[in-house]
Every structure is written in structure tokens, then in C-alpha cells.
Design a protein around this motif. Structure first.
Motif, mmCIF file in Angstrom:
data_model
loop_
_atom_site.group_PDB
_atom_site.id
_atom_site.type_symbol
_atom_site.label_atom_id
_atom_site.label_comp_id
_atom_site.label_asym_id
_atom_site.label_seq_id
_atom_site.Cartn_x
_atom_site.Cartn_y
_atom_site.Cartn_z
ATOM 1 N N LEU B 243 -56.957 139.721 96.608
ATOM 2 C CA LEU B 243 -55.715 139.034 96.246
ATOM 3 C C LEU B 243 -55.948 138.137 95.031
ATOM 4 C CD1 LEU B 243 -52.773 138.700 97.183
ATOM 5 C CD2 LEU B 243 -53.526 136.744 98.520
ATOM 6 N N ALA B 244 -57.130 137.539 94.987
ATOM 7 C CA ALA B 244 -57.454 136.618 93.885
ATOM 8 C C ALA B 244 -57.498 137.332 92.539
ATOM 9 C CB ALA B 244 -58.794 135.943 94.160
ATOM 10 N N ARG B 245 -57.637 138.658 92.545
ATOM 11 C CA ARG B 245 -57.678 139.407 91.299
ATOM 12 C C ARG B 245 -56.292 139.507 90.661
ATOM 13 N NH1 ARG B 245 -61.473 138.022 90.692
ATOM 14 N NH2 ARG B 245 -60.559 137.925 88.657
ATOM 15 N N PHE B 246 -55.224 139.395 91.488
ATOM 16 C CA PHE B 246 -53.874 139.482 90.947
ATOM 17 C C PHE B 246 -53.526 138.186 90.222
ATOM 18 C CE2 PHE B 246 -53.881 142.826 94.052
ATOM 19 C CZ PHE B 246 -53.085 143.796 93.483
ATOM 20 N N LEU B 247 -52.653 138.295 89.219
ATOM 21 C CA LEU B 247 -52.245 137.104 88.496
ATOM 22 C C LEU B 247 -51.510 136.184 89.466
ATOM 23 C CD1 LEU B 247 -50.993 138.463 85.068
ATOM 24 C CD2 LEU B 247 -53.297 137.983 85.852
ATOM 25 N N PRO B 248 -51.696 134.867 89.329
ATOM 26 C CA PRO B 248 -51.103 133.929 90.297
ATOM 27 C C PRO B 248 -49.604 134.171 90.518
ATOM 28 C CG PRO B 248 -52.559 132.781 88.816
ATOM 29 C CD PRO B 248 -52.502 134.195 88.317
ATOM 30 N N ARG B 281 -56.239 141.885 81.390
ATOM 31 C CA ARG B 281 -55.055 141.989 82.236
ATOM 32 C C ARG B 281 -54.601 143.427 82.272
ATOM 33 N NH1 ARG B 281 -51.178 136.782 81.743
ATOM 34 N NH2 ARG B 281 -52.730 135.299 82.451
ATOM 35 N N ARG B 282 -54.479 143.975 83.455
ATOM 36 C CA ARG B 282 -54.104 145.377 83.605
ATOM 37 C C ARG B 282 -52.966 145.500 84.596
ATOM 38 N NH1 ARG B 282 -56.293 148.197 79.666
ATOM 39 N NH2 ARG B 282 -56.094 150.085 80.896
ATOM 40 N N TRP B 283 -52.129 146.497 84.357
ATOM 41 C CA TRP B 283 -51.091 146.834 85.325
ATOM 42 C C TRP B 283 -51.669 147.858 86.286
ATOM 43 C CZ3 TRP B 283 -46.296 144.937 86.178
ATOM 44 C CH2 TRP B 283 -45.732 144.112 85.195
ATOM 45 N N ILE B 284 -51.490 147.623 87.585
ATOM 46 C CA ILE B 284 -51.937 148.644 88.527
ATOM 47 C C ILE B 284 -50.786 149.050 89.443
ATOM 48 C CG2 ILE B 284 -54.357 147.967 88.521
ATOM 49 C CD1 ILE B 284 -53.773 146.746 91.335
ATOM 50 N N HIS B 285 -50.838 150.300 89.837
ATOM 51 C CA HIS B 285 -49.824 150.842 90.741
ATOM 52 C C HIS B 285 -50.504 151.110 92.078
ATOM 53 C CE1 HIS B 285 -46.933 154.305 91.853
ATOM 54 N NE2 HIS B 285 -46.529 153.169 92.353
#
Lengths: 102, 704
Positions: B243-248, B281-285
Motif C-alpha cells: 500500500l505504501a508504494r501507492f501515491l498518498p 511514478r507509474r500507472w498500474i492496472h
């Protein structure tokens, strides 16, 4: 070997050796009778060993055993042998010097 | 008493003898009465125990009852005794077995094993596995263990054997082996399925994952770890760690997604992460589904893929579509606006001769004229953006061009800014309009200057770029080789939001009155019309690099157009003006009349054809490109070219780019851009007539 004795600080009064031959009918009867007499008359004050002469044939030599089953009263002295399946309680008690006691 | 027979006896001795006698009597008595079942005999070879009648009955019973075969064999293998079970194993009656040789029942192949078993061995016993043949001639696998029975030196040798039937245990081990093989095959199939799934996922650029809800652990594939940028630490992820990997700002959505998955059974979201390895920063699906374990939601499993490139492509595509739409709109407005300017400018040309000579009127007139010119300039910029200007494309070496106007660039940049021209590896040629290219570079350089109020460096460099089909799609151009010219500054940079809007017309970050907001739009339109594209690389605080890409060419002779003189030339001859807008037509008719031409007019192509067919003798047809009706300007000139090869032709339009793309213009027909002045009109008409005359003199030479 059986060892239903009192604490080692107080050595038991009776030292008994029962010679048997495996699970022959007289031998098994002797074991059962001996257990009953001990439980009824000796109140745990004894050291009993059951010796199978098939397993230890040379053990018969010390007490000159000629037939089994034979109960040997080693202590108290004098040494005394009772032959048979011990079904005659009175004779056994007499041999153990316990006959007079009520 | 007889003393001689009576040695003196102590009382004790007497008692002892008495006791011994009693004991001997008791022993004899007991034996006689059958109270004992064994006697012990001492001999030279030690004590021996002889059991009396029936004493061995318990052993016999045990032997007969047990589920193993028991057998006594003589030294030569004769069966002396066997129990019922042994007879069962062989399927014979017990009575028929006693006295027979056991070897008779041993499978021929196993006779050496049996012989070894029967040989003298240690007293503790030995065993071997072999087959016995039963009454049905079927081999029965058994374990045969024997022990030598020591009967004393003078007795014959005896062997006691125990035979265990192994049929069932063999069967069980076979079943077990079969079950093992089945299991191994299943594992193999499953492993292969897993492998091919992993390969397939990997080929799709997807990572697999599996979340244990009770433990809060996520097991991910190798690609999963790669997508999140974890290197060198294999093993499961803690939910919190992931979860910490996602942007706040995206985390609440992730949590909500997982919460909802427990209720609805599936999960899908596209959010941003900060990659562990490089902080990118990457978008992931993420997509997954709940596994139901024993009636409760135990696990979630699914796939994850990095969709940053796709999202960027989508964004670029949206941007390109937006620019296209704005271009269409701008082009349409500019077209109408052009016609208005034509009317105003043309009318002023007419009025000029009738103007009163007073100073005040002249000043007003000049202001109006200036307004028309500024309007025309603005319009040209709008047309440039909407890719509808008439480009004169040729093979251009960008570096040569930049060097040729280096002085101009330096003056434009001012003293506080250093111009750096990077020497290229080679002098590549690209296809574009050299004048527009200079304007574009100058425009970008001025923008760079404005981004560096406190000075800095503008560096211009060119390189060769190969664009593959994927990238080509995202930038909206064709795949192939390009020459890229980059104009880089060390200025304040732009946010992505600003960068996405800079090419839109009238978008400006400059103070009101400082810029029209059309400079970059013009650059954009020009590059797009040259079949190229622009990229922006900008970081706030670190500067901006604008890169223009033009198609690379190997053909240095790819020139297409040349400049025209701008002098009013009076002429003679008859001109047919074809124009649907009455005001514009009126201006053209009057201008040409003033220049000395005999003028005819038509409001559409069909009427023009009628005029030509009437045989009035037309030297030149001057037609608008876009007109209502079945026939457009392009088709009109093509028809006339076929029917009247000697006739001079000239086209005009405020809207050239698109029309040219739709229908090819005959190579020798010039196109006069609207709005035109009397001077440019006279030059174009004169050139067209001259060309027709030249063709008449030398019909073999194609017009240029």
C-alpha cells in the motif's frame, strides 16, 4: 523385574524370588497367587523378582531350583523354598512365617 | 540308645536336616501331584529346562492363532511341523505337507535364495523374500525368516521358520506406487500449466499476485516484483508494504477497492505507484477476483500490469485530437475572416483613388489599412496553426539554415543569453519550408529567452531519430527517419499542465499585450503540415527542450516553389473571375479592371464553363478553390486544362492546405493565397499568362 517396594531409605523386610517357566499354566497361576498374597499380607514391605528360567537358566543354580514354579524366601532368614503354584495360601503363609499372625 | 549308630547331633543341625527333609518331601510331593510344570536339570552343558505335559500349550495356541505361517524344518528342508496358516498360504491340507520338502514349493527362480537361507547361519536368524508356488500354481510372495534351533550336540539340526504372506502388502505398495505416479503426473500437469500461465502473463507484461486475506500477505510473481520495482528480496509482500508504494492521494482508492472486493468478489483499478527501485511514478492496472475457501472469502488473486505507456499514448492521442479540433475551428474562422479582409482591403484599394487629399483623411485611411494588414498577419498565423498555409517545401539542412541566421538569433536573444550551436554528426536533409523553419526556430528561441529573465543558455542541436510504429502512433506521425532539431533553455520550465496547452491558439503565460498566444500555435501547425511532430521535455525549475521532428530526405533537389516578385504589373487580355462570394468577386473584378484587363465573372464553376463555352475568348481563368456546387475550383481547372490547353489558369484560396490534400493541383497552376493585395494579384496573373504564352511557344516543355 517387579519392584513394588517401599522407599529405599527403609529396606523391605521380605526379599522374594519366584522362578517360573514362561507362560506355562502353573507359572501363570503362581504369579497371580503370589501377587494376591503380597497384596493381602505384606503391605508393600517386600522385594519380589519373577525369574523366567527359559530366559535365565543359570539363575536356578544359586538357589538349587529343581522344578518350577518355586518361590524362594531369601529374607528374612532362614532361606525357605515353596514349590508349586502357591494356590495353598496357608502353606505359603507358613513358609513365610506369617501363619501365626491373625 | 545305640551310641555306635547315633553320633551326637546338635539341635540346630537336627533342625536343619529336618527342614531339608521336609523340603525334599514337599518337592517330591509337588512333582507327584503335578503342581509343577517344568523341572530344571543341571548337566555338564549347563542348566536345562524340561517342560512337562501340556506346559507348552499356550505357545501352541499362539503359533496356531497367528497370521504368519510357522514351520519347523529338518536340516535337509523336510517339513516336520507347520501351522494352519502355513498350509493356507500354500493352499494344501496340513496333513499333506508334513514330511514333504519345502523346496518343492519354492519358485524355481528363488531356489538359490532359499538355499542360502537354509545354509548354516547366525543363531539370531536371517530372512529373505521369495515366492512360494501354491496349489493353484500361483506364486505367492513371502518373507521367509529362519533361525537355527540348537538342540544340543547329539541332536539333529532343526530350523524354525516364520513365513509372512506379502501379497497384500505388495498390492498395497503397488497401489501406493500407482497413486504416487498419478500424483506426480498431476503435479507435472499443474506445474506445466503454471509455467505456461507465467510465460503467457509475462508475454502480456502482466505480473500475477495472490493475497491471503487472513494473513495479510501478498505473493507475487517475478514480474509483479519488477513492476513494483522490488529487487533482490524474494518472498511475499505485507499488505501495508504494498500500500505504501501507492501515491498518498491514491491510497484511499486502493483500500476502498480491496474493501469492496470482499463484498462484490472482484477488484479492478488503475492508480499510480512510486516504483521502489528508482522512485519513478507509474500507472498500474490491477485486476483480480476472490477465491472462496470453505465458504468464506479467503484469498484474492489476479494480475497487474504497468500501463504508463498506454496512458501516455492515450493522453497524447487526446491532445492530438484536441489540437485537430481546434485547428478545424480556427481554419474555418480564418477562412471567413479572410474573405472579410479581402472585401475591406479591396474596397480600400478602390477608395484610395477617390480619397480627399486632406491630412486627416489620409491618416484615418492609413490606420484602417494598417488594421487590415494586422488582421491579415493574424489570419496567416491562424492558418499556419490550422495547417492551411501554402508551404514551399524543399530539402533543407537545418544546421546550415541555423548558421545562416545565427546573427539574427543572437540579436533576438540579447546579451544576457548565450547561444550554443551544437555541431551535428552529419548534415542531414529534411523536407520542410526553409522560411517557415527559420520563423519557427526564431519563435522558439524568443520563447526560451522569455523563460530566462535572468539570463542563461539556449542551445540548438540536431540529430537523427528513428521513429518506430508504436511511437509514431502516439505522436500522430508516420514511422520512419526524422531529423530532430532541439531548442533547449535553462529557464524556469513548465508544469505538465502548462506543457499540454502551449500549442493551443491564444494560450499564453506572458503578460497581457506581450504575446499573441499564436507563436507556438504557428510553429505547431507548420511542423504538422510538414508531416513532422513536436515533443516537449520540461521540468519546472530545470528548463525546457522543444524538439521539432521533420521527415528525413536523401533527395537534395526536392524544391517545389519559388518566390514571387511583388510589383504591380499592368497587363492586357481577358480574365474570367470565378468566385462564389459576391463581395470578394466584386473586388477581384474591379482590381483586374483597374490593372487593364477585360474582366468576365462567374459565381460558380458551371457558369464559368458556360462562359468559356460561349466562345468569348478567355485568356485566363482566375478561380476560387472552394465553391458551392458539384464542381470545385480544382476540378474546374483540370477540365479547362484538358479542353483548353492554351488557357492560363490561376487559383486562389484562403484555405489551401486541406483542399490541396483532397485533390492534386495541376503542377503548373499557381495558387494565390487570400487575402491578396492588388500587387500580389497583378504579379500572379501576369506570371500565369506568361507561363501560358511560353507553353504555346514550346509545347513539349511541361510547365513548372
Amino acid at each position: 523385574m517387579d519392584h513394588d517396594s517401599a522407599p529405599p531409605a527403609n529396606p523391605p523386610r521380605y526379599k522374594l524370588r519366584l522362578f517360573i517357566t514362561g507362560s506355562t499354566p502353573r507359572s501363570t497361576a503362581a504369579i497371580q497367587n503370589m501377587r494376591r498374597i503380597c497384596a493381602e499380607h505384606l503391605q508393600g514391605d517386600y522385594d519380589l523378582e519373577v525369574i523366567d528360567v527359559y530366559q535365565h537358566p543359570d539363575a536356578t543354580r544359586d538357589y538349587q531350583i529343581v522344578a518350577t514354579p518355586t518361590l524362594v524366601k531369601v529374607l528374612p532368614e532362614p532361606l525357605r523354598k515353596i514349590i508349586g503354584d502357591l494356590s495353598d495360601s496357608e502353606r505359603v503363609l507358613a513358609g513365610l512365617n506369617l501363619a501365626q499372625e491373625p | 540308645m545305640d551310641r555306635s549308630f547315633s553320633p551326637p547331633l546338635s539341635q540346630a543341625h537336627f533342625d536343619d536336616l529336618l527342614e531339608r527333609l521336609r523340603e525334599a518331601e514337599e518337592t517330591l510331593d509337588a512333582i507327584r501331584h503335578g503342581e509343577v510344570d517344568a523341572v530344571v536339570v543341571g548337566g555338564s552343558s549347563g542348566q536345562k529346562v524340561y517342560t512337562l505335559e501340556n506346559a507348552d500349550r499356550p505357545y501352541r495356541v499362539i503359533i496356531e492363532q497367528m497370521r504368519e505361517g510357522a514351520v519347523t524344518l529338518s536340516a535337509d528342508g523336510t517339513i516336520l511341523y507347520c501351522n494352519e496358516r502355513f498350509a493356507d498360504i500354500l493352499g494344501h491340507a496340513r496333513e499333506s505337507l508334513i514330511g514333504r520338502e519345502v523346496l518343492h514349493f519354492v519358485a524355481p527362480a528363488d531356489t538359490p535364495v532359499f538355499a542360502e537361507l537354509m545354509a548354516h547361519g547366525p543363531a539370531s536368524g536371517r530372512s529373505a523374500e521369495l515366492s512360494l508356488i501354491n496349489a493353484d500354481s500361483v506364486g505367492v510372495p513371502v518373507n521367509f525368516s529362519v533361525v537355527d534351533l540348537d538342540m544340543g550336540q547329539d541332536s539333529a539340526r532343526l530350523l524354525c521358520g516364520v513365513v509372512t504372506d506379502l501379497t497384500r502388502s505388495r498390492q498395497r505398495s503397488h497401489e501406493l506406487a500407482a497413486a504416487n505416479a498419478r500424483l506426480a503426473a498431476e503435479i507435472d500437469v499443474r506445474r506445466r500449466a503454471e509455467e505456461s500461465l507465467e510465460v503467457a502473463l509475462d508475454a502480456a507484461g502482466m505480473g500475477g499476485w495472490d493475497l491471503d486475506l487472513a494473513q495479510g500477505l501478498i505473493h507475487g510473481s517475478k514480474r509483479f516484483d519488477e513492476i513494483f520495482g522490488r529487487e533482490g528480496t524474494p518472498g511475499p509482500w505485507l499488505v501495508g508494504e504494498l500500500l505504501a508504494r501507492f501515491l498518498p492521494e491514491d491510497r484511499p482508492a486502493v483500500q476502498a477497492g480491496f474493501e469492496a472486493a470482499r463484498r462484490v468478489g472482484s477488484i479492478e483499478f488503475e492508480l499510480r505507484i512510486e516504483r521502489l527501485a528508482d522512485g519513478a511514478r507509474r500507472w498500474i492496472h490491477v485486476k483480480g477476483r476472490v477465491h472462496r475457501q470453505q465458504g468464506r472469502n479467503g484469498r484474492l488473486a489476479g494480475v497487474v500490469s504497468d500501463v504508463t505507456t498506454r496512458r501516455m499514448t492515450e493522453q497524447q492521442l487526446r491532445q492530438a485530437q484536441k489540437m485537430e479540433a481546434i485547428g478545424q475551428l480556427t481554419g474555418g474562422i480564418a477562412h471567413d475572416f479572410n474573405n472579410l479582409l479581402m472585401v475591406i482591403g479591396g474596397s480600400m484599394d478602390m477608395l484610395e483613388e477617390h480619397m480627399p487629399g486632406d491630412e486627416r483623411s489620409r491618416r484615418y485611411f492609413a490606420a484602417a489599412r494598417q488594421g487590415v494588414e494586422r488582421g491579415a498577419l493574424l489570419n496567416r498565423q491562424l492558418l499556419a496553426f490550422s495547417r492551411r498555409q501554402d508551404l514551399r517545401q524543399e530539402a533543407v539542412c537545418i544546421d546550415d539554415r541555423v548558421h545562416s541566421f545565427q546573427g539574427l538569433l543572437e540579436r533576438a536573444l540579447g546579451e544576457t543569453i548565450t547561444l550554443q550551436l551544437v555541431e551535428p554528426e552529419a548534415r542531414w536533409l529534411c523536407t520542410t519550408d526553409p522560411h517557415q523553419l527559420e520563423t519557427a526556430i526564431l519563435n522558439l528561441a524568443i520563447n526560451a529567452r522569455d523563460a530566462m529573465p535572468n539570463g542563461g543558455t539556449v542551445s540548438i542541436s540536431t540529430r537523427r531519430v528513428v521513429v518506430d510504429s508504436e511511437r509514431a502512433q502516439s505522436v500522430g506521425a508516420a514511422a520512419g527517419n526524422y531529423v530532430a532539431v532541439s531548442i533547449a533553455d535553462t529557464g524556469e520550465g513548465m508544469t505538465p499542465d502548462v506543457a499540454s496547452k502551449v500549442f493551443e491558439p491564444f494560450f499564453t503565460t506572458k503578460a497581457v499585450g506581450k504575446g499573441t498566444g499564436l507563436g507556438l500555435s504557428q510553429v505547431y501547425g507548420f511542423v504538422r503540415q510538414s508531416d513532422g511532430f513536436i515533443t516537449i521535455d520540461s521540468t519546472p525549475g530545470q528548463g525546457t527542450t522543444m524538439t521539432l521532428h521533420f521527415p528525413l530526405t536523401d533527395d537534395p533537389e526536392q524544391a517545389r516553389a519559388k518566390d514571387d516578385a511583388a510589383v504591380t504589373l499592368r497587363g492586357t487580355g481577358s480574365v474570367l473571375v470565378v468566385e462564389d462570394d459576391a463581395s470578394v468577386r466584386d473586388i477581384a473584378v474591379r482590381s483586374l479592371g483597374d490593372l487593364g484587363y477585360t474582366v468576365f465573372e462567374a459565381s460558380h464553376a458551371q457558369s464559368a464553363l458556360d462562359v468559356v463555352a460561349s466562345g468569348v475568348g478567355i485568356d485566363l481563368v482566375f478561380s476560387d478553390v472552394i465553391m458551392p456546387g458539384d464542381i470545385g475550383g480544382m476540378e474546374l481547372v483540370q477540365r479547362l486544362r484538358r479542353s483548353h490547353p492554351a488557357m492560363a489558369l490561376l487559383l486562389t484560396s484562403g484555405y489551401t492546405g486541406q483542399a490541396m490534400a483532397d485533390q492534386p493541383r495541376p503542377a503548373d497552376v499557381q495558387l494565390l493565397a487570400k487575402p491578396y493585395t492588388r500587387a500580389t494579384l497583378s504579379a500572379a496573373v501576369d506570371a500565369a499568362l506568361e507561363k501560358a504564352r511560353a507553353r504555346l511557344r514550346d509545347p513539349g516543355k511541361p510547365g513548372v
